[in-house]
Each structure stands twice: as structure tokens, then as C-alpha cells.
Design an enzyme around this catalytic site. Sequence first.
Site, PDB file in Angstrom:
ATOM      1  N   ASP A  19     -33.857 -51.389 103.739  1.00 11.60           N
ATOM      2  CA  ASP A  19     -32.805 -50.833 104.709  1.00 11.60           C
ATOM      3  C   ASP A  19     -32.387 -51.776 105.715  1.00 11.60           C
ATOM      4  O   ASP A  19     -32.315 -52.902 105.206  1.00 11.60           O
ATOM      5  CB  ASP A  19     -33.574 -49.489 105.515  1.00 11.60           C
ATOM      6  CG  ASP A  19     -32.710 -48.546 105.734  1.00 11.60           C
ATOM      7  OD1 ASP A  19     -31.508 -48.773 105.948  1.00 11.60           O
ATOM      8  OD2 ASP A  19     -33.381 -47.353 105.853  1.00 11.60           O
ATOM      9  N   GLU A  21     -32.410 -51.227 109.669  1.00 11.86           N
ATOM     10  CA  GLU A  21     -32.572 -51.006 111.001  1.00 11.86           C
ATOM     11  C   GLU A  21     -33.984 -51.548 111.335  1.00 11.86           C
ATOM     12  O   GLU A  21     -34.385 -51.702 112.736  1.00 11.86           O
ATOM     13  CB  GLU A  21     -32.736 -49.440 111.413  1.00 11.86           C
ATOM     14  CG  GLU A  21     -31.319 -48.660 111.180  1.00 11.86           C
ATOM     15  CD  GLU A  21     -30.946 -48.300 109.897  1.00 11.86           C
ATOM     16  OE1 GLU A  21     -31.732 -48.711 109.028  1.00 11.86           O
ATOM     17  OE2 GLU A  21     -30.106 -47.524 109.384  1.00 11.86           O
ATOM     18  N   HIS A  71     -29.384 -49.302 102.540  1.00  3.34           N
ATOM     19  CA  HIS A  71     -28.566 -49.106 103.709  1.00  3.34           C
ATOM     20  C   HIS A  71     -27.263 -48.624 103.719  1.00  3.34           C
ATOM     21  O   HIS A  71     -26.340 -49.807 103.240  1.00  3.34           O
ATOM     22  CB  HIS A  71     -29.061 -50.142 104.629  1.00  3.34           C
ATOM     23  CG  HIS A  71     -28.023 -50.143 106.225  1.00  3.34           C
ATOM     24  ND1 HIS A  71     -28.761 -49.410 107.042  1.00  3.34           N
ATOM     25  CD2 HIS A  71     -27.202 -50.939 106.524  1.00  3.34           C
ATOM     26  CE1 HIS A  71     -27.865 -49.311 108.183  1.00  3.34           C
ATOM     27  NE2 HIS A  71     -27.064 -50.176 107.543  1.00  3.34           N
ATOM     28  N   HIS A 115     -37.201 -47.994 109.211  1.00  7.05           N
ATOM     29  CA  HIS A 115     -37.025 -47.466 110.513  1.00  7.05           C
ATOM     30  C   HIS A 115     -37.898 -46.138 110.614  1.00  7.05           C
ATOM     31  O   HIS A 115     -38.250 -45.585 109.700  1.00  7.05           O
ATOM     32  CB  HIS A 115     -35.764 -47.480 111.059  1.00  7.05           C
ATOM     33  CG  HIS A 115     -34.857 -46.216 109.991  1.00  7.05           C
ATOM     34  ND1 HIS A 115     -35.119 -45.108 110.275  1.00  7.05           N
ATOM     35  CD2 HIS A 115     -34.162 -46.787 109.112  1.00  7.05           C
ATOM     36  CE1 HIS A 115     -34.409 -44.697 109.045  1.00  7.05           C
ATOM     37  NE2 HIS A 115     -33.764 -45.664 108.437  1.00  7.05           N
ATOM     38  N   HIS A 126     -34.122 -42.289 112.491  1.00  6.83           N
ATOM     39  CA  HIS A 126     -33.367 -41.242 111.823  1.00  6.83           C
ATOM     40  C   HIS A 126     -33.986 -40.824 110.625  1.00  6.83           C
ATOM     41  O   HIS A 126     -34.887 -41.693 110.052  1.00  6.83           O
ATOM     42  CB  HIS A 126     -31.888 -41.423 111.723  1.00  6.83           C
ATOM     43  CG  HIS A 126     -31.538 -42.779 110.587  1.00  6.83           C
ATOM     44  ND1 HIS A 126     -31.765 -43.789 110.955  1.00  6.83           N
ATOM     45  CD2 HIS A 126     -31.054 -42.534 109.428  1.00  6.83           C
ATOM     46  CE1 HIS A 126     -31.449 -44.616 109.867  1.00  6.83           C
ATOM     47  NE2 HIS A 126     -30.999 -43.885 109.209  1.00  6.83           N
ATOM     48  N   GLU A 145     -38.016 -41.681 106.486  1.00 12.06           N
ATOM     49  CA  GLU A 145     -37.762 -42.007 105.074  1.00 12.06           C
ATOM     50  C   GLU A 145     -39.003 -42.739 104.352  1.00 12.06           C
ATOM     51  O   GLU A 145     -38.994 -42.256 103.020  1.00 12.06           O
ATOM     52  CB  GLU A 145     -36.469 -43.155 105.141  1.00 12.06           C
ATOM     53  CG  GLU A 145     -35.207 -42.324 105.765  1.00 12.06           C
ATOM     54  CD  GLU A 145     -34.306 -43.147 106.200  1.00 12.06           C
ATOM     55  OE1 GLU A 145     -34.397 -44.506 105.875  1.00 12.06           O
ATOM     56  OE2 GLU A 145     -33.330 -42.685 106.657  1.00 12.06           O
TER      57      GLU A 145
HETATM   58 ZN    ZN Z   1     -32.849 -45.265 106.731  1.00 14.40          ZN
END
Ligand code: ZN
Length: 284
Positions: A19, A21, A71, A115, A126, A145
Site C-alpha cells: 500500500d 499510506e 494502492h 495503514h 481507512h 485492510e
Molecule cells: Zn489501503
Amino acid sequence: MPRWCGAKGRHMKIFISSDMEGTAGVVDWSQCLAGQPEYDHYRTLLQDEVNAAIEGALAAGADAFLVNDSHSKMQNLRPDRLAGRARYLSGRHKPMYMMQGLDESFDAIFFVSYHGSMSAPAPLSHTYNPRAIAEVSLNGTVVGESGINSLVALGYQVPIVLVTGDDVTAAEAAKINPGIRTAVVKNALTRFAANSMHPAEACELIRAKAAEAIRDLASTEVPAINLPATLSITFRNADLAEMATWIAGIEPAGTTTVVVTDDDPIRLFRTFIHAVVLTRDIAE
Ligand SMILES: [Zn+2]
């Protein structure tokens, strides 16, 4: 067995879901969205962290890598700059999304630059879609996630052995994957602030933890998720939740919450992805 032999055959294969973040220094959407002025700089920091994970695993005997870019539009890395001659799975519209490309031939999974979940006090937190999803729990535990993606790892019986990102994210991943190594490259302050390691030091830490994770592979276990498993998804408004119930298996559980239970973890993950994709249409 020589060290380069994975338990599943001649090669030791590592699946990397990357990802963005969770990269050291990243605290704002503008730093991880293509087209924004700062993006080109931060994507090189992400690339360095992905490479650090590969290099650590290489040093410990792994020799085959698949990086699944997870991402945004999923094309953030430079294939010619990937370490370890890694294969690169990139681009949008992947049915298995952040876990596309995983199968039972892999020996271990790394989550790089992950993240926290939407409700976690972690930078850029998120859960798949911040405009639609407020919170997800798996068998009663709030997950991000990392937890949702663990369903696929369980389905293919591959352990998740490394997560990199902030401290809150690392703790979330460890709830579902008790033996996981965590490379904490920044400490979360708020959803838009963190105290980060210098990128060079972050890469050193990731390299060391990746190597440790591979050396100790024999003692790791697949995700600790009891089956049948239940996902409870709370949306940001009632319309989104109602729309999710159009999908077979998803039942309402209040105005903004739906639930789905399945004894097949991969099918459960796919049902969740269907809800993410369907509700994208009306997410504000
Ligand atoms: Zn993500």
C-alpha cells in the site's frame, strides 16, 4: 534441506501486498495520489521500503517475489527498480484486489506500507473506501485492510509474517496474526500526523524485520480466524448499507450495518469486495 528451499518446493516464494499510506514520512493524501506535486517524491520512498523488505528476505534465503501493488490505481512502483527481480502485479480492476496473485504456492506474505482501519487514530486510516465504510469487524474484532486481507491468506494457508507501517496499524495486524513481525516506521499522532523515522533508518528496520521473519518461518502460523467467520460492515449512511444487501449473503443488521457469515474465507473476502465495488457508485 538447503536454506534456499521453501517448505513448498525448490523456491521460497514471498507475496508482497504494498500500500502507500504506511510509508515513513507520509501523512497526507496529497503525498500518495498520482498527479499531486509531492507524489513523485513519496513514491520513491515507498519503492525503497518495498525493496528493503525484498532485500531482507533475500538475505534470509527467499528467492522468488511477487509484488501486488495495492494502492489507489495500483501502479505506484517502477518495475525496473524492484529488488530481487520481483514480478510486479499492477493495475486496476483486480478481483482479489490487495491479495491478487496469492495462491498456495507461496511460503509467506508481507504487508508493506499498510495503514490503520477507518476508526483507528492512525495516519490516513481507512478501510478500503473512506467515503463509504465507517468500520468493519471480523468475528467481533475491529479490523482494517490487514485483517480483511488475512481471510485470503487463511484460505490459501499462507502465513502473514511481516507488516510495515505505523504503530497503530502494526497492533491491528498483530491481533489477527499473533506471530507477525512488525516494522514500525512511524508513530501515529492523529489521522493526519505522525512522528516518522528517517527513511534510511526505516528501510534498515524493514530489512532486518523481513530477514527475521523469513529465518523464523517455521514457527509462524496462518491467521487466527475461526471459521465460519462473520464480517460486520458499518457504512457511513443507510443508503450504502441498503445497497450492500443487494449482494447474496449480506444481511441487514441495523440501519447502517450489514453482516455476512461464511465458512469459506476466500468467498467471504470476495463478498466483501463486491460490497466495496458496488457501493462505490453512491459513496459521496
Ligand atoms: Zn489501503
